[in-house]
Design a protein around this motif. Sequence first.
Motif, PDB file in Angstrom:
ATOM      1  N   PHE A  59       0.813  -1.211   0.000  1.00  0.00           N
ATOM      2  CA  PHE A  59       0.000   0.000   0.000  1.00  0.00           C
ATOM      3  C   PHE A  59       0.840   1.252   0.000  1.00  0.00           C
ATOM      4  CE2 PHE A  59      -3.420  -2.618   0.357  1.00  0.00           C
ATOM      5  CZ  PHE A  59      -3.486  -3.368   1.512  1.00  0.00           C
ATOM      6  N   GLY A  60       2.062   1.208  -0.546  1.00  0.00           N
ATOM      7  CA  GLY A  60       2.905   2.407  -0.536  1.00  0.00           C
ATOM      8  C   GLY A  60       3.575   2.510   0.810  1.00  0.00           C
ATOM      9  N   ARG A  61       3.282   3.550   1.578  1.00  0.00           N
ATOM     10  CA  ARG A  61       3.927   3.780   2.871  1.00  0.00           C
ATOM     11  C   ARG A  61       3.167   3.011   3.936  1.00  0.00           C
ATOM     12  NH1 ARG A  61       3.461   7.558   7.054  1.00  0.00           N
ATOM     13  NH2 ARG A  61       1.648   8.419   6.027  1.00  0.00           N
ATOM     14  N   ALA A  62       3.696   1.876   4.376  1.00  0.00           N
ATOM     15  CA  ALA A  62       2.991   1.021   5.322  1.00  0.00           C
ATOM     16  C   ALA A  62       3.045   1.614   6.718  1.00  0.00           C
ATOM     17  CB  ALA A  62       3.609  -0.377   5.327  1.00  0.00           C
ATOM     18  N   ALA A  63       2.018   1.287   7.524  1.00  0.00           N
ATOM     19  CA  ALA A  63       2.028   1.702   8.924  1.00  0.00           C
ATOM     20  C   ALA A  63       3.139   0.981   9.650  1.00  0.00           C
ATOM     21  CB  ALA A  63       0.676   1.390   9.560  1.00  0.00           C
ATOM     22  N   PRO A  64       3.737   1.566  10.661  1.00  0.00           N
ATOM     23  CA  PRO A  64       4.811   0.907  11.389  1.00  0.00           C
ATOM     24  C   PRO A  64       4.355  -0.440  11.910  1.00  0.00           C
ATOM     25  CG  PRO A  64       4.634   3.210  12.025  1.00  0.00           C
ATOM     26  CD  PRO A  64       3.464   2.899  11.156  1.00  0.00           C
ATOM     27  N   ALA A 160     -14.436   8.441  -1.563  1.00  0.00           N
ATOM     28  CA  ALA A 160     -14.752   7.867  -2.875  1.00  0.00           C
ATOM     29  C   ALA A 160     -13.492   7.289  -3.495  1.00  0.00           C
ATOM     30  CB  ALA A 160     -15.377   8.926  -3.781  1.00  0.00           C
ATOM     31  N   GLU A 161     -12.892   6.303  -2.816  1.00  0.00           N
ATOM     32  CA  GLU A 161     -11.682   5.657  -3.293  1.00  0.00           C
ATOM     33  C   GLU A 161     -11.751   4.183  -2.949  1.00  0.00           C
ATOM     34  OE1 GLU A 161      -8.828   8.955  -1.797  1.00  0.00           O
ATOM     35  OE2 GLU A 161      -8.787   7.438  -0.228  1.00  0.00           O
ATOM     36  N   GLY A 162     -10.894   3.397  -3.607  1.00  0.00           N
ATOM     37  CA  GLY A 162     -10.835   1.985  -3.320  1.00  0.00           C
ATOM     38  C   GLY A 162     -10.350   1.718  -1.910  1.00  0.00           C
ATOM     39  N   PHE A 163     -10.528   0.469  -1.463  1.00  0.00           N
ATOM     40  CA  PHE A 163     -10.155   0.115  -0.093  1.00  0.00           C
ATOM     41  C   PHE A 163      -8.674   0.372   0.162  1.00  0.00           C
ATOM     42  CE2 PHE A 163      -8.606  -2.814   3.110  1.00  0.00           C
ATOM     43  CZ  PHE A 163      -9.508  -2.627   4.140  1.00  0.00           C
ATOM     44  N   ALA A 164      -7.817  -0.018  -0.773  1.00  0.00           N
ATOM     45  CA  ALA A 164      -6.376   0.167  -0.566  1.00  0.00           C
ATOM     46  C   ALA A 164      -6.027   1.639  -0.439  1.00  0.00           C
ATOM     47  CB  ALA A 164      -5.603  -0.455  -1.728  1.00  0.00           C
ATOM     48  N   ASP A 165      -6.636   2.483  -1.267  1.00  0.00           N
ATOM     49  CA  ASP A 165      -6.366   3.924  -1.172  1.00  0.00           C
ATOM     50  C   ASP A 165      -6.899   4.488   0.133  1.00  0.00           C
ATOM     51  OD1 ASP A 165      -5.141   3.952  -3.639  1.00  0.00           O
ATOM     52  OD2 ASP A 165      -7.007   4.342  -4.716  1.00  0.00           O
ATOM     53  N   ALA A 166      -8.065   4.009   0.567  1.00  0.00           N
ATOM     54  CA  ALA A 166      -8.610   4.473   1.843  1.00  0.00           C
ATOM     55  C   ALA A 166      -7.700   4.068   2.993  1.00  0.00           C
ATOM     56  CB  ALA A 166     -10.015   3.917   2.041  1.00  0.00           C
ATOM     57  N   LEU A 167      -7.152   2.839   2.924  1.00  0.00           N
ATOM     58  CA  LEU A 167      -6.230   2.389   3.962  1.00  0.00           C
ATOM     59  C   LEU A 167      -4.967   3.241   3.971  1.00  0.00           C
ATOM     60  CD1 LEU A 167      -6.035   0.155   6.117  1.00  0.00           C
ATOM     61  CD2 LEU A 167      -4.800  -1.232   4.445  1.00  0.00           C
ATOM     62  N   GLN A 171      -3.516   5.640   6.987  1.00  0.00           N
ATOM     63  CA  GLN A 171      -2.128   5.619   7.449  1.00  0.00           C
ATOM     64  C   GLN A 171      -1.519   7.008   7.432  1.00  0.00           C
ATOM     65  OE1 GLN A 171      -1.120   2.148   4.695  1.00  0.00           O
ATOM     66  NE2 GLN A 171       0.321   1.835   6.374  1.00  0.00           N
ATOM     67  N   ARG A 172      -1.755   7.750   6.353  1.00  0.00           N
ATOM     68  CA  ARG A 172      -1.183   9.104   6.251  1.00  0.00           C
ATOM     69  C   ARG A 172      -1.725  10.025   7.335  1.00  0.00           C
ATOM     70  NH1 ARG A 172      -2.247   8.311   0.700  1.00  0.00           N
ATOM     71  NH2 ARG A 172      -4.085   9.670   0.844  1.00  0.00           N
ATOM     72  N   PHE A 210     -11.868   8.622  12.374  1.00  0.00           N
ATOM     73  CA  PHE A 210     -11.622   7.554  11.413  1.00  0.00           C
ATOM     74  C   PHE A 210     -11.578   8.120   9.998  1.00  0.00           C
ATOM     75  CE2 PHE A 210     -13.812   5.700  15.008  1.00  0.00           C
ATOM     76  CZ  PHE A 210     -13.156   4.508  15.253  1.00  0.00           C
ATOM     77  N   VAL A 211     -11.027   7.305   9.112  1.00  0.00           N
ATOM     78  CA  VAL A 211     -11.280   7.436   7.684  1.00  0.00           C
ATOM     79  C   VAL A 211     -12.338   6.392   7.364  1.00  0.00           C
ATOM     80  CG1 VAL A 211     -10.348   7.120   5.365  1.00  0.00           C
ATOM     81  CG2 VAL A 211      -8.999   8.289   7.106  1.00  0.00           C
ATOM     82  N   ALA A 212     -13.444   6.831   6.777  1.00  0.00           N
ATOM     83  CA  ALA A 212     -14.585   5.937   6.542  1.00  0.00           C
ATOM     84  C   ALA A 212     -14.591   5.454   5.105  1.00  0.00           C
ATOM     85  CB  ALA A 212     -15.892   6.663   6.866  1.00  0.00           C
ATOM     86  N   TRP A 213     -14.736   4.148   4.948  1.00  0.00           N
ATOM     87  CA  TRP A 213     -14.859   3.538   3.614  1.00  0.00           C
ATOM     88  C   TRP A 213     -16.054   2.621   3.595  1.00  0.00           C
ATOM     89  CZ3 TRP A 213     -14.941  -1.505   1.832  1.00  0.00           C
ATOM     90  CH2 TRP A 213     -14.857  -1.665   0.440  1.00  0.00           C
TER      91      TRP A 213
END
Length: 454
Positions: A59-64, A160-167, A171-172, A210-213
Amino acid sequence: MAETVDDKVSYFQAVTGISDHDLCTEILAAHNWDLQLAVSSITANPSAPAPAGTEGGGFGRAAPASASAAAAAAAGDRLVTLPFYVVSGGVGLIAGSIRLGAWVAGGVLSRSLSILGLAQGGGGGGDRLLELPPSAAEAADFVAEFEREFGAGRGPHFVAEGFADALQRAQREYKLLFVYLHSPDHPDTPAFCGGCLCAEPVAAFIDENFVAWGGSIRRTEGFKMSNSLNASRFPFCAVVMASTNQRIVLLRQIEGPKSPEEMITTLQGAVEECSASLVAARIDAEERLNNQRLREEQDAAYRAALEADQARERQRREEQEKREREAAEAERKRKEEEEAQERAAQEAAEKEAALARRRQEKAMALGAEPEKGPDVTRVLIRFPTGERKERRFNSSTTITSLYDYVDSLDCLKAEKYSLVSNFPRVTYGPEKLSQTLEEAGLHPQASLFIEIEQ
């Protein structure tokens, strides 16, 4: 039976996005026409190896990892493997097709791989792969449908994004991800969305923490996530955060109707359990950012100092080269002046030697001075310096001899001059050189002065 088979094939195509009818038929047949088992084999694969480039979650920059592990340990929750499609888009279809080797043997496997363009010699078969509908488009459709049904501006602000982008967004922003799987046909869905999710306290709490998806289980990504999260009862909500190796930490699983108070209490518990790890992740990221900024500033300062040193070195070299050029120019001029002086001295010496030879020749041409007599003329010559010279000449001697006499003396440096008499003033120039002294009226004696020609 044929009608039932066609229905299963059509449903399997709609869910998995595989357009090839024969391939879908083979997959279903390999699973004894068990639709749920066939779909799960495509949409979920906990033991599958990670595709290239997806290590650390893809997912790009992963959470620690420490934050995810701490959250999982604190909550006592489980790790959930994401379906390939969510992690790496179209790679899921390829990976799912390769897994046919576990289901089908011999010619069925060869034919399936050739259809997907993966068999040997099937060059260019990748063009036959049909991309699944973009996850962002599905998410946007869900948001639009949710707002149409329950009112614009009500409920959580679903991205309005896919699950991976929301995740990635979660993280960001160092937040947890709130997941809502929408089942349009479930009888409890309208009441839950209108009375719980759209309740002002619940929506405000979700938006703040939260970020809601959201995703509909009728659509590809929503269906895959329902399988991945093992959603068995609707309405279904979950709280997740990123882990490693294509996994997410399932912190809360909320199933069935809930009141706003129950929803807030459950979400509040998840936030409190993970707040320390999220804060630690934020502090760690800020520290890394500050360290990176410090390194960049140090690098910039080093580059500036290096450029300044290089500029000073260039200036020093330029000044040194200038001094060397000036010294070389001065040396060249000095040598030229010395050579000019040497040439002038040599020319002067040669001229002086020539004059000496000329005087000697003139003196020899005059011969001896005659004694006094009636045919001898006495001539007095005054030089510009005031010096006077006197000599006797035969009266038959020409005016040229007078000039030879002057030239034989070392009293005159000028080469062009004339002999002139005062009274009457007569210039004895070139036209009179052949006259004798007597013919010129200078006998028996004459007084002449030298007039330098300009």
